[in-house]
Design a protein around this motif. Structure first.
Motif, mmCIF file in Angstrom:
data_model
loop_
_atom_site.group_PDB
_atom_site.id
_atom_site.type_symbol
_atom_site.label_atom_id
_atom_site.label_comp_id
_atom_site.label_asym_id
_atom_site.label_seq_id
_atom_site.Cartn_x
_atom_site.Cartn_y
_atom_site.Cartn_z
ATOM 1 N N GLY A 165 0.779 -1.237 0.000
ATOM 2 C CA GLY A 165 0.000 0.000 0.000
ATOM 3 C C GLY A 165 0.804 1.276 0.000
ATOM 4 O O GLY A 165 0.250 2.355 0.212
ATOM 5 N N GLN A 166 2.119 1.182 -0.238
ATOM 6 C CA GLN A 166 2.900 2.428 -0.328
ATOM 7 C C GLN A 166 4.125 2.262 -1.227
ATOM 8 O O GLN A 166 4.538 1.142 -1.513
ATOM 9 C CB GLN A 166 3.338 2.874 1.068
ATOM 10 N N PHE A 167 4.668 3.401 -1.649
ATOM 11 C CA PHE A 167 5.893 3.367 -2.438
ATOM 12 C C PHE A 167 7.082 3.252 -1.492
ATOM 13 O O PHE A 167 7.193 4.034 -0.535
ATOM 14 C CB PHE A 167 6.021 4.631 -3.295
ATOM 15 N N VAL A 168 7.965 2.278 -1.767
ATOM 16 C CA VAL A 168 9.171 2.106 -0.944
ATOM 17 C C VAL A 168 10.369 1.978 -1.882
ATOM 18 O O VAL A 168 10.210 1.567 -3.037
ATOM 19 C CB VAL A 168 9.078 0.848 -0.038
ATOM 20 N N VAL A 193 -4.649 2.083 -12.347
ATOM 21 C CA VAL A 193 -4.213 2.878 -13.508
ATOM 22 C C VAL A 193 -3.420 4.094 -13.006
ATOM 23 O O VAL A 193 -2.330 4.407 -13.517
ATOM 24 C CB VAL A 193 -5.422 3.314 -14.370
ATOM 25 N N GLU A 194 -3.957 4.760 -11.977
ATOM 26 C CA GLU A 194 -3.266 5.938 -11.409
ATOM 27 C C GLU A 194 -1.872 5.565 -10.904
ATOM 28 O O GLU A 194 -0.894 6.268 -11.139
ATOM 29 C CB GLU A 194 -4.039 6.466 -10.202
ATOM 30 N N LEU A 195 -1.794 4.431 -10.202
ATOM 31 C CA LEU A 195 -0.496 4.015 -9.644
ATOM 32 C C LEU A 195 0.518 3.725 -10.749
ATOM 33 O O LEU A 195 1.715 3.961 -10.589
ATOM 34 C CB LEU A 195 -0.671 2.774 -8.762
ATOM 35 N N VAL A 211 5.756 5.509 -12.897
ATOM 36 C CA VAL A 211 6.590 5.948 -14.017
ATOM 37 C C VAL A 211 7.134 7.347 -13.735
ATOM 38 O O VAL A 211 8.324 7.644 -13.942
ATOM 39 C CB VAL A 211 5.781 5.917 -15.333
ATOM 40 N N ALA A 212 6.257 8.207 -13.219
ATOM 41 C CA ALA A 212 6.673 9.575 -12.903
ATOM 42 C C ALA A 212 7.656 9.589 -11.726
ATOM 43 O O ALA A 212 8.695 10.241 -11.782
ATOM 44 C CB ALA A 212 5.451 10.421 -12.593
#
Ligand SMILES: Cc1ncc(COP(=O)(O)O)c(C=O)c1O
Length: 319
Positions: free
Chosen positions: A14-17, A83-85, A90-91
């Motif tokens: 559930g998070q970016f690591v 889709v948002e993730l 990428v960004a």
């Protein structure tokens, strides 16, 4: 566009690591039993727009959810969020080159026993990105074999679902093909009909028509396959037939090509040491390949709705 970052991030729990912290336990059910489903999605760098675009993300995530249904996996987030993730990773990773995205819905339980429906079971979603260009060298035309490995049947491990464990079948076909000096392999169903390439769908060109194994030929219902069918019909005015395909139709084809997210559109010019027609890349394959290359890089206005621009990340304090 964000500048390239030194260590990429991965979406996990559930998070970016940071990639180096994106680890899972050796006891994870999906590692023990292959109980996970995945997608392969590609994002393209479009220099004229200084933007990365994710190609047909929505269709990929719809298929992922379909795979989940087949395996009784529960994806913790919905299609829109996935889709948002995809755009966000990428960004965040500052990608400025063609990039492969690998979302996975996997069984996270630390438990022995293969059942998908243990009293207490939990599934999760993860996503990572990796630079990718030229999965296969498709410029010259590929030499492929018909594999001695057969594709799994719908009543074994359904090819319609993109199940991690099922890719052992792909790995066997692909590895034996390359060890034997071929570029890739075509696999047959157990009934002897052509199914698909090791990890791509297949089209035969005959008398100006496209012929492709039908969805009941134990194929993955490819997004690229659907794209090719639409482009061939709308842009090239070609008839497309989906039906059972015999092995010897490969040898007698006017043209032959493989297609998939990683592969894109790959001409096949020899099968089992037999030249396809005169052994050069045919005009229809060339036209389809060129159209596909234009569409994925925002070159055709009618198909811009297939592209999701990679937006700048919205950073929260925690992240
Ligand atoms: C077995 C198999 N068939 C076909 C394909 C092509 O599917 P798509 O065009 O959706 O990438 C793939 C690629 O992921 C695959 O693994």
């Amino acid at each position: 566009m964000t500048q390239p970052v030194s260590e990429p991030v991965v979406y996990l729990n559930g998070q970016f690591v940071p990639d180096s912290q994106a680890n899972i336990s050796v006891r994870t059910h999906s590692f023990l039993y292959g109980t996970a489903v995945f997608e392969g999605i590609k994002a393209y760098w479009v220099p004229e727009r200084e933007t990365m675009f994710v190609f047909r993300a929505e269709e990929h995530y719809r298929r992922l959810l379909q795979s989940c249904r087949i395996l009784r996996l529960t994806c913790p987030i919905g299609l829109r969020r996935m889709v948002e993730l995809s755009a966000e990773i990428v960004a965040r990773n500052g990608c400025r080159q063609d990039t492969y995205l690998r979302p996975i819905v996997y069984k996270v339980d630390r438990r022995i026993g293969p059942s998908l429906v243990a009293p207490q079971t939990e599934d999760d979603f993860l996503l990572f990105s990796a630079p990718m260009s030229g999965y296969l060298d498709t410029e010259k035309g590929l030499h492929v074999c018909v594999s001695s490995w057969r594709r799994l049947d719908d009543n074994m491990i359904p090819a319609r679902a993109k199940v991690n464990g099922a890719y052992v079948n792909t790995a066997l076909a692909k590895s034996d093909a390359t060890l034997a000096g071929f570029d890739d392999a075509i696999v047959l169903s157990d009934d002897g009909h052509v199914s698909e390439g090791s990890a791509m769908n297949l089209f035969v060109v005959r008398d100006g028509r496209l012929i492709t194994p039908s969805v009941s030929s134990n194929i993955l219902e490819g997004i690229t396959r659907a794209t090719v069918i639409e482009l061939a019909q709308k842009e090239l005015g070609l008839a497309v037939e989906a039906r059972p395909v015999d092995r010897t139709e490969l040898y007698t084809a006017d043209e032959l090509f493989l297609c998939g997210t990683a592969t894109e559109v790959a001409p096949v010019t020899r099968v089992d040491h037999r030249a396809i027609a005169d052994g050069s890349v045919g005009p229809i394959t060339r036209a389809v390949r060129q159209l596909y290359a234009q569409v994925v890089r925002a070159g055709l206005p009618d198909y811009l709705h297939w592209l999701t621009p990679a937006t700048a990340p919205v950073l929260t304090q925690q992240e």
